[in-house]
Design a protein around this motif. Sequence first.
Motif, short mmCIF file in Angstrom:
data_model
loop_
_atom_site.label_atom_id
_atom_site.label_comp_id
_atom_site.label_asym_id
_atom_site.label_seq_id
_atom_site.Cartn_x
_atom_site.Cartn_y
_atom_site.Cartn_z
N GLU A 194 0.83 -1.19 0.00
CA GLU A 194 0.00 0.00 0.00
C GLU A 194 0.87 1.25 0.00
O GLU A 194 2.01 1.22 0.46
CB GLU A 194 -0.90 0.02 1.25
N ASP A 195 0.33 2.35 -0.53
CA ASP A 195 1.03 3.61 -0.44
C ASP A 195 0.63 4.32 0.85
O ASP A 195 -0.07 3.77 1.70
CB ASP A 195 0.78 4.49 -1.67
N LYS A 196 1.07 5.56 0.99
CA LYS A 196 0.83 6.29 2.23
C LYS A 196 -0.66 6.53 2.47
O LYS A 196 -1.10 6.67 3.61
CB LYS A 196 1.57 7.63 2.18
N ASP A 197 -1.46 6.59 1.40
CA ASP A 197 -2.90 6.80 1.53
C ASP A 197 -3.65 5.51 1.84
O ASP A 197 -4.88 5.50 1.85
CB ASP A 197 -3.47 7.39 0.24
N GLU A 198 -2.92 4.41 2.06
CA GLU A 198 -3.51 3.09 2.28
C GLU A 198 -4.28 2.60 1.04
O GLU A 198 -5.22 1.82 1.15
CB GLU A 198 -4.42 3.08 3.52
N THR A 199 -3.86 3.08 -0.12
CA THR A 199 -4.38 2.58 -1.39
C THR A 199 -3.46 1.50 -1.91
O THR A 199 -2.23 1.65 -1.88
CB THR A 199 -4.49 3.71 -2.42
N VAL A 200 -4.03 0.39 -2.39
CA VAL A 200 -3.22 -0.73 -2.87
C VAL A 200 -2.46 -0.31 -4.13
O VAL A 200 -3.06 0.13 -5.12
CB VAL A 200 -4.10 -1.96 -3.15
N ALA A 201 -1.13 -0.45 -4.09
CA ALA A 201 -0.29 -0.11 -5.23
C ALA A 201 0.12 -1.34 -6.03
O ALA A 201 0.57 -1.21 -7.17
CB ALA A 201 0.96 0.65 -4.76
N GLY A 202 -0.01 -2.51 -5.45
CA GLY A 202 0.33 -3.74 -6.15
C GLY A 202 -0.09 -4.94 -5.32
O GLY A 202 -0.18 -4.86 -4.09
N TYR A 203 -0.34 -6.07 -5.97
CA TYR A 203 -0.74 -7.28 -5.26
C TYR A 203 -0.54 -8.51 -6.12
O TYR A 203 -0.42 -8.42 -7.35
CB TYR A 203 -2.21 -7.21 -4.83
N TRP A 204 -0.44 -9.65 -5.49
CA TRP A 204 -0.56 -10.94 -6.17
C TRP A 204 -1.21 -11.91 -5.19
O TRP A 204 -1.08 -11.76 -3.98
CB TRP A 204 0.79 -11.46 -6.67
N THR A 227 -10.07 -26.24 -8.05
CA THR A 227 -9.90 -25.10 -8.93
C THR A 227 -8.81 -24.19 -8.37
O THR A 227 -8.81 -23.90 -7.18
CB THR A 227 -11.21 -24.31 -9.07
N MET A 228 -7.92 -23.75 -9.24
CA MET A 228 -6.89 -22.79 -8.84
C MET A 228 -7.23 -21.42 -9.43
O MET A 228 -7.54 -21.31 -10.62
CB MET A 228 -5.51 -23.22 -9.32
N VAL A 229 -7.18 -20.40 -8.60
CA VAL A 229 -7.38 -19.02 -9.05
C VAL A 229 -6.16 -18.20 -8.66
O VAL A 229 -5.77 -18.20 -7.48
CB VAL A 229 -8.66 -18.40 -8.43
N ALA A 230 -5.55 -17.54 -9.62
CA ALA A 230 -4.37 -16.72 -9.35
C ALA A 230 -4.54 -15.38 -10.04
O ALA A 230 -5.21 -15.27 -11.07
CB ALA A 230 -3.09 -17.41 -9.85
N GLY A 231 -3.97 -14.35 -9.44
CA GLY A 231 -4.10 -13.02 -10.03
C GLY A 231 -3.05 -12.07 -9.52
O GLY A 231 -2.31 -12.37 -8.57
N GLY A 232 -2.99 -10.93 -10.15
CA GLY A 232 -2.03 -9.91 -9.74
C GLY A 232 -2.32 -8.60 -10.43
O GLY A 232 -3.02 -8.55 -11.45
N GLY A 233 -1.81 -7.54 -9.85
CA GLY A 233 -2.00 -6.22 -10.44
C GLY A 233 -0.94 -5.26 -9.92
O GLY A 233 -0.36 -5.47 -8.85
N LEU A 234 -0.65 -4.22 -10.69
CA LEU A 234 0.37 -3.24 -10.31
C LEU A 234 -0.01 -1.88 -10.88
O LEU A 234 -0.37 -1.78 -12.06
CB LEU A 234 1.73 -3.67 -10.86
#
Length: 524
Positions: A194-204, A227-234
Amino acid sequence: MAKTLGLLYSFDRRTVVHLLLIIVLEVTSTQARAQYFQFSQFNFTPQRINPALVATSNYAQVAFVYRNQGTDGGFRLASNSLNAMYPIQSRTGNRWSGVGVSFLDDRSGQAGIFSTQEAGLSYAINIAVASRQSLSLGAKVLYQGRRINLDGLYTGSQYIPDRGFDESVSPGENFGELKSDYVTFSMGLHWQIEDKDETVAGYWDISFFDLNRPEEAFITAWPLNPTMVAGGGLRVYQRRQLSIFPQVLYTRCASNNVVNAGAVFRYDLIKSNKGSPYLDLRSGFVFGRSAVLGLQYQNDRIALGVSYDFPFFYNNVANTGAIEVGIVLKKEIARKKKQKANSKQASVAQKPKKLSAPVGVKKPPVVVRDSSAVRKDSLHTATMSERLRLKQDSLAAMGMAGQLKHEPLILEKATLRFGFEFNSAEPSAEAREYLDQLATALKDNHDLHLQLVGHTDNIGSDKFNIRLSLARAQAFRDYLVNAGVESARIVVDGKGMSEPLNDNATPDKQALNRRVEMTIVYNK
């Protein structure tokens, strides 16, 4: 034979098509569980993605999503999802776990012939791995009931050749209702920063559903495939009020793979602090199936969303178009811990400075006092303008008494440490609050000028850090100019990592060196 003829004659053509499609869907799901169903607005249904997500936010929330999907068979699929999550905090205010419940009602076919009902309970714990980074481990137990109800699709009467249906004679068949009930267990792992605003900046994240492989079939027992579920974002772009966040969601069951790739384009309606309203344009492409477009409005109390799936490059008989609408009610759980440590690191550290008198002029006995820190509570009061006005008046009085010449003098000097993220020049929410107050003070006192000098830690090359430090100072200048301060009154510079405050030996020390030095100059 007569029973068979009676059954066939009792169905019209449209009903036969419906029933065959339902049977095909059931056989397909029994053999491979080929399609683990996901909503297009999957951020509104997190427990279907990963049970660990119930411990990743400080907001308690309740979400409802409705989806209506058309098919080539002429019938529609209607799905309703209701889920709730609640974060659990320690006595010090740290979010260490979370709990969630979820419900699903899915109906398809004529009069909801095929239906699925689910009820699940999720629990997850958090592990702090670094500053503003967390790792969550979650588990979920789910009860699922599936039904095929054929009431009304057949006459219930015997067919007698040359006479037709005789209601007094039973066909000897009972198609009433087919049932399948089972319980499954799932687990998931989620990492986010998370950034300083507690907003998600990246995840997996990655999760596995139906690990116990229950028997699920209407006629014969058949083990359900996991079932396998995988994801990510940046977040790859952020400037002013616009940010871009690409993400991907991958689902695999047996030999079937589903990939949903897209991006979220966020626009902050008010660029101020955490909880401000924003719009999300959500786009996605499900390879081999359809495209997705959606729009969401969110603030710190409510989220509203709508999306539409449509065939794109492919003819999808199971989805000729689907619309989703969703609503989320949320409330931030108040933190119990005091903000003393946070405000000390994220606000302003200052040292008292004496006024410099011109050469040949005796130093005045008056020392202009600088506040030792800009505390969080002072950011919400318009005191900076008054404080600087008093200092100006004091200098003007000394100038009239002949103690000072009318030359530029340092009125106030401060080190702004608002928690710059690594490799980032974006002002945080606290920085923007402080800059708003500073802009007001500068507009109220037109004899004041500003010098901004950016600094970095020791990570990266000299050339790169010079550019980054200048970008940090420039970001502060741009914010003030947009707030109405004349650009000619602000001078910026960048020192890179050449003037550290410490030895950069730890991440906390490096964070202290990511700063902007501010000097307010009185120039009558």
